[in-house]
Design a protein around this motif. Structure first.
Motif, PDB file in Angstrom:
ATOM      1  N   THR A 283       0.708   3.577   1.926  1.00 32.28           N
ATOM      2  CA  THR A 283       1.052   3.861   3.327  1.00 32.28           C
ATOM      3  C   THR A 283       2.365   3.180   3.713  1.00 32.28           C
ATOM      4  OG1 THR A 283      -1.271   4.145   3.879  1.00 32.28           O
ATOM      5  CG2 THR A 283       0.201   3.659   5.705  1.00 32.28           C
TER       6      THR A 283
ATOM      7  N   CYS B  79      -6.854  -3.129   2.481  1.00 32.89           N
ATOM      8  CA  CYS B  79      -6.692  -1.698   2.778  1.00 32.89           C
ATOM      9  C   CYS B  79      -7.214  -0.858   1.625  1.00 32.89           C
ATOM     10  CB  CYS B  79      -5.246  -1.326   3.092  1.00 32.89           C
ATOM     11  SG  CYS B  79      -5.098   0.421   3.530  1.00 32.89           S
TER      12      CYS B  79
ATOM     13  N   HIS C 213       0.133  -4.294   5.651  1.00 38.80           N
ATOM     14  CA  HIS C 213      -1.143  -4.351   6.372  1.00 38.80           C
ATOM     15  C   HIS C 213      -2.290  -4.760   5.447  1.00 38.80           C
ATOM     16  CE1 HIS C 213      -0.605  -0.229   4.835  1.00 38.80           C
ATOM     17  NE2 HIS C 213      -1.887  -0.308   4.568  1.00 38.80           N
TER      18      HIS C 213
ATOM     19  N   CYS D 158       0.860  -1.187   0.000  1.00 35.16           N
ATOM     20  CA  CYS D 158       0.000   0.000   0.000  1.00 35.16           C
ATOM     21  C   CYS D 158       0.898   1.239   0.000  1.00 35.16           C
ATOM     22  CB  CYS D 158      -0.862  -0.031   1.263  1.00 35.16           C
ATOM     23  SG  CYS D 158      -1.858   1.427   1.534  1.00 35.16           S
TER      24      CYS D 158
HETATM   25 ZN   LIG Z   1      -2.969   0.862   3.342  1.00 36.96          ZN
END
Ligand SMILES: [Zn+2]
Ligand SMILES: [Zn+2]
Length: 327
Positions: A40, A147, A60, A38
């Motif tokens: 992130t 996610c 995640h 991701c």
């Molecule tokens: Zn994420």
């Protein structure tokens, strides 16, 4: 177990052998079979989130099978397939937890950021934050839902009752959400970097009514827009594209500064909101419906040891859809 470990902010992830851990009370150990990458994760590696901590195992968007169960775990069984999202733990007692807004918890733990995540062959998680995934769909195809899909879903809910929906930044999240929105009968308007015709074609192939550059106005006024790109300059552009009373939802965890804009861009009861994290209820709502949505995730598979290559390719925008690491 093995993991791709971040030892130093900004540094590469390092293939590391670690002792196997046993799950404590309320925890399960999950043998990871796929973990999405991701944006992130890039923010974690770059130290762009508050209080960065190392060493940490990022990741995640975890899909795996339970291979050990600690005490006091309710209804999960060994071998069961589960998905592990960004929200790894909440305190349960703060104002926000009490308000059913656990996504805003004052003392949260986040997978792959403040507790070890899924760029690994195994991970230990709080059993209450694992979603049973059933048997439909491959591990690799489901990972991005944990996610990109889930944050997109929450953003879509917050965008409200919008027939004409704009998506700014057409990466992993938007490529899933475009399919969700179309399944719901909405029209999707996809905005990419100006001149990125390949991604615009990709958006149209997933059912977008229109695709163009973020510097363009769509052919119809939008009821709502969701910004996935990390570019603050998009906020005034999106406000200009939505109708009176329309909403602009910022779905990223990190964004560059938003430049000044005339009040008239907000006037007319336009609303500017952000989306933070997810609640477990978001996950249950979304994942219970995904089998009917027929979402086809476009994934690029990397061996776990090649996580650095996956992060570099994500940073450079070298693929459409989502990268997934497979141990
Ligand atoms: Zn994420
Ligand atoms: Zn809390």
């Amino acid at each position: 177990m093995h993991a791709m470990m971040l030892n130093k902010i900004g540094g590469p992830l390092v293939w590391t052998e670690l002792p196997d851990r046993e799950p404590g009370p309320g925890e399960i150990r999950v043998k990871v079979t796929a973990c999405g990458v991701c944006r992130t994760d890039l923010h974690v590696v770059d130290g762009e989130l508050p209080h960065p901590q190392v060493p940490i195992i990022p990741g995640h968007e975890i899909v795996g099978r339970i291979d050990a169960i600690g005490s006091d775990v309710g209804d999960l069984v060994p071998g069961q397939r589960v998905g592990i999202p960004w929200l790894g733990h909440t305190c349960g007692v703060c104002l926000f937890c009490a308000m059913q807004c656990e996504n805003l918890c004052d003392r949260p733990i986040f997978t792959g950021y403040t507790r070890d995540g899924g760029f690994a062959t195994a991970t230990i998680v709080d059993a209450r934050f694992a979603f049973p995934l059933g048997d439909e769909g491959s591990d690799e195809s489901l990972a991005p839902l944990l996610c990109a899909g889930l944050i997109g879903w929450r953003a879509l809910t917050i965008a409200g009752d919008s027939m004409n929906l704009g998506l700014y930044g057409f990466g992993a999240a938007a490529h899933i959400l475009a399919q969700v929105a179309k399944w719901q009968g909405r029209s999707v308007f996809a905005f990419t970097r100006p001149g990125d015709h390949a991604t615009q074609d990709f958006a149209r192939s997933l059912g977008a009514t229109w695709a163009g550059g973020s510097d363009e106005l769509p052919p119809q006024t939008l009821d709502a827009a969701i910004i996935f790109a990390t570019v603050g300059e998009l906020v005034p552009l999106a406000l200009k594209a939505v109708r009176k009373g329309g909403r602009v939802v910022c779905a990223g965890i990190h964004m560059s500064d938003i430049p000044g804009f005339p009040y008239s861009a907000l006037w007319g009861e336009r609303q500017l909101l952000s989306v933070a994290n997810l609640t477990r209820q978001d996950g249950l709502d979304f994942l219970s419906q995904t089998p009917q949505m027929n979402i086809v995730t476009t994934t690029r598979r990397y061996a776990l040891q090649h996580a650095n290559e996956a992060l570099a390719d994500l940073r450079a925008g070298r693929f459409n859809g989502a990268a997934v690491l497979v141990p």
